[in-house]
Enzyme design. Structure first.
Site, PDB file in Angstrom:
ATOM      1  N   ASP A 171      -6.351   2.406 -20.545  1.00 47.58           N
ATOM      2  CA  ASP A 171      -7.475   1.817 -21.274  1.00 47.58           C
ATOM      3  C   ASP A 171      -7.103   1.612 -22.732  1.00 47.58           C
ATOM      4  O   ASP A 171      -7.357   0.555 -23.316  1.00 47.58           O
ATOM      5  CB  ASP A 171      -8.685   2.765 -21.245  1.00 47.58           C
TER       6      ASP A 171
ATOM      7  N   PRO B 104       2.460   4.859   1.058  1.00 49.56           N
ATOM      8  CA  PRO B 104       2.950   5.286   2.362  1.00 49.56           C
ATOM      9  C   PRO B 104       1.844   5.953   3.161  1.00 49.56           C
ATOM     10  O   PRO B 104       1.031   6.690   2.597  1.00 49.56           O
ATOM     11  CB  PRO B 104       4.029   6.313   2.018  1.00 49.56           C
ATOM     12  N   GLY B 105       1.807   5.659   4.434  1.00 45.60           N
ATOM     13  CA  GLY B 105       0.850   6.336   5.304  1.00 45.60           C
ATOM     14  C   GLY B 105      -0.519   5.704   5.346  1.00 45.60           C
ATOM     15  O   GLY B 105      -1.415   6.205   6.002  1.00 45.60           O
ATOM     16  N   THR B 106      -0.691   4.569   4.659  1.00 47.81           N
ATOM     17  CA  THR B 106      -2.007   3.945   4.680  1.00 47.81           C
ATOM     18  C   THR B 106      -2.182   3.074   5.920  1.00 47.81           C
ATOM     19  O   THR B 106      -3.255   2.526   6.124  1.00 47.81           O
ATOM     20  CB  THR B 106      -2.237   3.079   3.429  1.00 47.81           C
ATOM     21  N   GLY B 107      -1.126   2.926   6.716  1.00 42.77           N
ATOM     22  CA  GLY B 107      -1.285   2.213   7.982  1.00 42.77           C
ATOM     23  C   GLY B 107      -0.724   0.804   7.980  1.00 42.77           C
ATOM     24  O   GLY B 107      -1.186  -0.040   8.745  1.00 42.77           O
TER      25      GLY B 107
ATOM     26  N   THR C 125       2.391  -0.176   8.908  1.00 39.50           N
ATOM     27  CA  THR C 125       3.082  -0.389  10.174  1.00 39.50           C
ATOM     28  C   THR C 125       2.076  -0.540  11.303  1.00 39.50           C
ATOM     29  O   THR C 125       2.208  -1.412  12.167  1.00 39.50           O
ATOM     30  CB  THR C 125       4.015   0.797  10.467  1.00 39.50           C
TER      31      THR C 125
ATOM     32  N   GLY D  93       0.812  -1.207   0.000  1.00 36.38           N
ATOM     33  CA  GLY D  93       0.000   0.000   0.000  1.00 36.38           C
ATOM     34  C   GLY D  93       0.843   1.253   0.000  1.00 36.38           C
ATOM     35  O   GLY D  93       2.035   1.204   0.307  1.00 36.38           O
TER      36      GLY D  93
ATOM     37  N   GLU E  64     -15.334   6.697 -15.252  1.00 37.65           N
ATOM     38  CA  GLU E  64     -15.609   5.359 -14.723  1.00 37.65           C
ATOM     39  C   GLU E  64     -17.031   4.918 -15.038  1.00 37.65           C
ATOM     40  O   GLU E  64     -17.269   3.764 -15.401  1.00 37.65           O
ATOM     41  CB  GLU E  64     -15.369   5.309 -13.209  1.00 37.65           C
TER      42      GLU E  64
HETATM   43  P1  ADP Z   1       2.739   3.063   6.568  1.00 41.94           P
HETATM   44  O1  ADP Z   1       3.505   2.084   7.368  1.00 41.94           O
HETATM   45  O2  ADP Z   1       1.718   2.444   5.670  1.00 41.94           O
HETATM   46  O3  ADP Z   1       3.568   4.058   5.832  1.00 41.94           O
HETATM   47  P2  ADP Z   1       1.902   3.930   9.138  1.00 41.94           P
HETATM   48  O4  ADP Z   1       1.350   2.679   9.649  1.00 41.94           O
HETATM   49  O5  ADP Z   1       3.263   4.298   9.575  1.00 41.94           O
HETATM   50  O6  ADP Z   1       1.854   3.954   7.567  1.00 41.94           O
HETATM   51  O7  ADP Z   1       0.879   5.097   9.457  1.00 41.94           O
HETATM   52  C1  ADP Z   1       1.295   6.311   9.978  1.00 41.94           C
HETATM   53  C2  ADP Z   1       0.255   6.859  10.918  1.00 41.94           C
HETATM   54  O8  ADP Z   1      -0.931   7.198  10.229  1.00 41.94           O
HETATM   55  C3  ADP Z   1      -0.178   5.876  11.965  1.00 41.94           C
HETATM   56  O9  ADP Z   1       0.654   5.922  13.064  1.00 41.94           O
HETATM   57  C4  ADP Z   1      -1.574   6.348  12.310  1.00 41.94           C
HETATM   58  O10 ADP Z   1      -1.554   7.381  13.249  1.00 41.94           O
HETATM   59  C5  ADP Z   1      -2.058   6.910  11.005  1.00 41.94           C
HETATM   60  N1  ADP Z   1      -2.880   5.942  10.284  1.00 41.94           N
HETATM   61  C6  ADP Z   1      -2.601   5.389   9.092  1.00 41.94           C
HETATM   62  N2  ADP Z   1      -3.583   4.562   8.700  1.00 41.94           N
HETATM   63  C7  ADP Z   1      -4.501   4.555   9.676  1.00 41.94           C
HETATM   64  C8  ADP Z   1      -5.748   3.873   9.860  1.00 41.94           C
HETATM   65  N3  ADP Z   1      -6.245   3.013   8.960  1.00 41.94           N
HETATM   66  N4  ADP Z   1      -6.427   4.110  11.001  1.00 41.94           N
HETATM   67  C9  ADP Z   1      -5.939   4.948  11.914  1.00 41.94           C
HETATM   68  N5  ADP Z   1      -4.789   5.605  11.810  1.00 41.94           N
HETATM   69  C10 ADP Z   1      -4.055   5.442  10.697  1.00 41.94           C
HETATM   70 ZN    ZN Z   2     -10.579   3.967 -17.713  1.00 38.30          ZN
END
Ligand code: ADP
Ligand code: ZN
Length: 632
Positions: A520, A224-227, A229, A222, A444
């Site tokens: 497409d 970055p930042g999608t959670g 970790t 996913g 879409e």
């Molecule tokens: P990744 O590892 O995918 O880059 P992280 O897990 O480090 O992202 O996410 C960074 C921060 O963003 C987390 O510590 C949290 O605070 C927030 N965060 C990301 N996704 C979520 C989620 N689905 N629900 C709640 N908080 C989230």
């Molecule tokens: Zn398309």
């Protein structure tokens, strides 16, 4: 819109990526200090061996007896020679030394001795020079280390001190992460896939008793930042096991051989406390395909090999589960993805409207919100934002409320921080403008509607305009009702029309053409070419095969296998196929313009709609207009 917006400004980089540990300089100075102290100790003991040690009272006795010939006062001791000693042959002379009683007044002593006619060499001043000497040593050696550090870093290494011992091991172990699935908003599919791993960590016997082999690893894929970790930590938290984490990029900056030993170390530590979770962030940094065109990197290769052998080595029944995160699964070495290794792929998508709302709720749990706050509005405004963005947004809003001297966060705080946090920084590649969103929605729905109105099409199961991990700004998912092995020419023509339906909608509604249709068009062209060259579906060329597939099991690429003039004819045929599909799609959409508008508006609000919702609209439209084809 399967857009090919390549994110050249690499969003994969997290803010902390480039930072190296600050420990290096500290270690360098420490070692320098030890060396200097060692030197001065040796120096001192060599010096001491030329003297006989006496007590202070011996010195006083000698003074009283008028036996002193020469005295040297140093900052911590007194060196003196008695008259008997001074009378000796200079090569045989041996001075005495004694410590200095604390609080002794050197100046008074010097004056007194001087008065007695004793030669006094005042070395008191020189003490400073001793300190100066030590200091200059320190500065010199320290400087040397710094320069070497910088040089090696320039060359891409970790710096001289990087390889010293295991003290700097960047393996983080948390006994209890304290994070559970409650802290992870949305991501229901990912949670479901991870549930089995948790169950396994709780109760490995249940699985081994039946003889089932458990996955040793899963790949979290996913943006970055999608959670990712966070999810890994939540798995550890839910299973109540320790959590080890290390980042693939840490390995890259290491000395040759260090990466491999670090990996060995990590698994050894983990084995001691199993069951546990090992989390490898940014695994693409070590797991990059080894046969890439950028030449091989022996350090990376060694680390990867070690990782593979460790993963193969541990007994799954021990209860070690390896989770790895990446946002570029396509560049990973195939060996990593083989069964028994990271053979499971868990997609951690950008959150949709509901997911964003839940994320906002999770992060505002501990924050005081004023009455006027409407989180749903914020969630609606943040299409494309990831969990980390939303967490950041909430925090910024809280900081702003504090700055303004308020007791609770209000809606304005949230909106303003939305602008600074998300729209300001990420707009380029994730958050779409309203116009872009409209275009994506119509595009879409264009695909979906063409498919829905056709006889031979596969049913649409989902339409979404939430930007996708792959870079697509939205997509339409079609799900065949049953597995199919054969396709008829009619079905393929329908597929062509569906593929160009996106572009057709852009053209019919807005009169524009966007880059979003690139994928497409590529797919449609490939399909049309196959129809002409391999499936014999062109009337003009007939049954002749003009291309042959060489490596069916590798990439399945076909190579043109005909005269040049025929190849030109093939191109014309392909073009004709595409044009006719495009014309059909435009016609279908024009004829059903009101349906197209209605569904697109609905999609703009909901962001994701199911195939059933789509069909409800289509069927309602059909009821109103019994013969849509002739309605206009
Ligand atoms: P990744 O590892 O995918 O880059 P992280 O897990 O480090 O992202 O996410 C960074 C921060 O963003 C987390 O510590 C949290 O605070 C927030 N965060 C990301 N996704 C979520 C989620 N689905 N629900 C709640 N908080 C989230
Ligand atoms: Zn398309």
């Amino acid at each position: 819109m399967e857009s090919n917006r390549n994110n050249d400004n690499n969003p994969n980089k997290k803010p902390g990526d480039g930072q190296r540990p600050k420990g290096n300089i500290g270690t360098a100075l420490l070692i320098t200090l030890v060396i200097v102290l060692l030197f001065s100790w040796i120096f001192n003991s060599v010096e001491k061996s030329q003297y006989t040690e006496t007590t202070f009272s011996d010195f006083l006795d000698a003074k009283k007896a008028g036996q002193l010939a020469e005295v040297e006062l140093q900052y911590d001791r007194i060196l003196y020679m008695t008259k008997a000693e001074a009378a000796k042959d200079p090569s045989q002379q041996k001075a005495c030394y004694t410590g200095l009683p604390s609080g002794g007044d050197l100046m008074a002593l010097a004056e007194e001795l001087d008065g007695m006619g004793v030669t006094v060499n005042e070395k008191i001043v020189e003490d400073n020079s001793m300190i100066m000497m030590i200091l200059s040593y320190v500065v010199m050696i320290g400087g040397l280390f710094l320069v070497m550090n910088m040089l090696t870093k320039r060359m891409g290494g970790e710096g001289m001190m990087g390889g010293f011992g295991k003290s700097k091991a960047k393996v983080y172990m948390e006994k209890q992460t304290g994070v559970t699935f409650k802290d992870v908003a949305g991501q229901d599919e990912a949670k479901e896939s991870l549930q089995e791993i948790i169950d396994f960590l709780h109760n490995p016997q249940k699985y081994t008793a039946i003889g089932a082999k458990l996955p040793k690893g899963a790949l979290l894929v996913g943006s970055p930042g999608t959670g990712k970790t966070l999810l890994a930590k939540a798995v550890a938290g839910e299973a109540n096991v320790p959590f080890f984490s290390i980042s693939g990029s840490d390995f890259v900056e290491m000395f040759v051989g260090m990466g491999a030993s670090r990996v060995r170390d990590l698994f050894q530590q983990a084995a001691k406390v199993a069951p546990c979770i090992i989390f490898i962030d940014e695994i693409d940094a070590v797991g990059r395909s080894r046969d890439n065109r950028y030449g091989s990197n022996s350090e990376q290769e060694q680390t990867l090999n070690q990782l593979l052998s460790e993963i193969d080595g541990f007994e799954p029944s021990k209860g070690i589960v390896c989770l790895a995160a990446t946002n570029r699964p396509e560049i990973l070495d195939k060996a990593l993805l083989r069964p028994g290794r990271f053979d499971r792929r868990i997609i951690v998508d950008r959150p949709n409207l509901q997911g964003r709302l839940d994320t906002l709720k999770v992060h505002t749990r501990k924050i005081k919100l004023s009455e006027d706050v409407d989180l749903r509005k914020i969630a609606q405004a943040t299409a494309g934002a990831v969990g980390a963005d939303l967490a950041n947004l909430v925090n910024e809003a809280a900081l702003r409320a504090v700055r303004k001297g308020r007791q609770a966060v209000n809606q304005e705080d949230l909106l303003v921080s939305f602008e600074t946090v998300i729209a300001g920084s990420e707009k380029k590649n994730t958050v779409l403008t309203d116009m872009e969103k409209r275009l994506v929605a119509y595009h879409e729905v264009g695909h979906a509607l063409v498919a829905a109105l056709e006889k031979h099409s596969q049913p649409v199961s989902k339409i979404t305009i939430v930007p996708h991990t792959s870079g697509a700004l939205g997509y339409t998912m079609q799900m065949p009702e049953e597995e199919k092995f054969l396709s008829t020419a009619d079905e393929l023509r329908t597929e062509l029309r569906t593929l160009v339906g996106g572009r057709a909608a852009e053209q019919v509604v807005f009169g524009v053409q966007t880059t979003g249709a690139a994928n497409d068009i590529q797919r449609a062209t490939a399909l049309a070419r196959n129809m002409v060259t391999q499936y014999g579906m062109s009337d003009k060329l007939g049954l002749m095969s003009t291309a042959s597939v060489q490596n069916q099991y590798l990439d399945g690429q076909a190579y043109m296998d005909c005269a040049q003039s025929t190849a030109a004819e093939v191109d014309m045929e392909v073009k004709r196929f595409l044009e006719s599909a495009y014309d059909d799609a435009k016609r279908i959409l024009t004829e059903n313009r009101s349906l197209l508008d209605e569904i697109s508006e609905f999609l703009l609000v909901k962001e994701t709609i199911t195939g059933d919702e789509l069909m409800a609209y289509v069927n309602a439209g059909k009821n109103q207009l019994p013969a849509p084809e002739t309605a206009e």
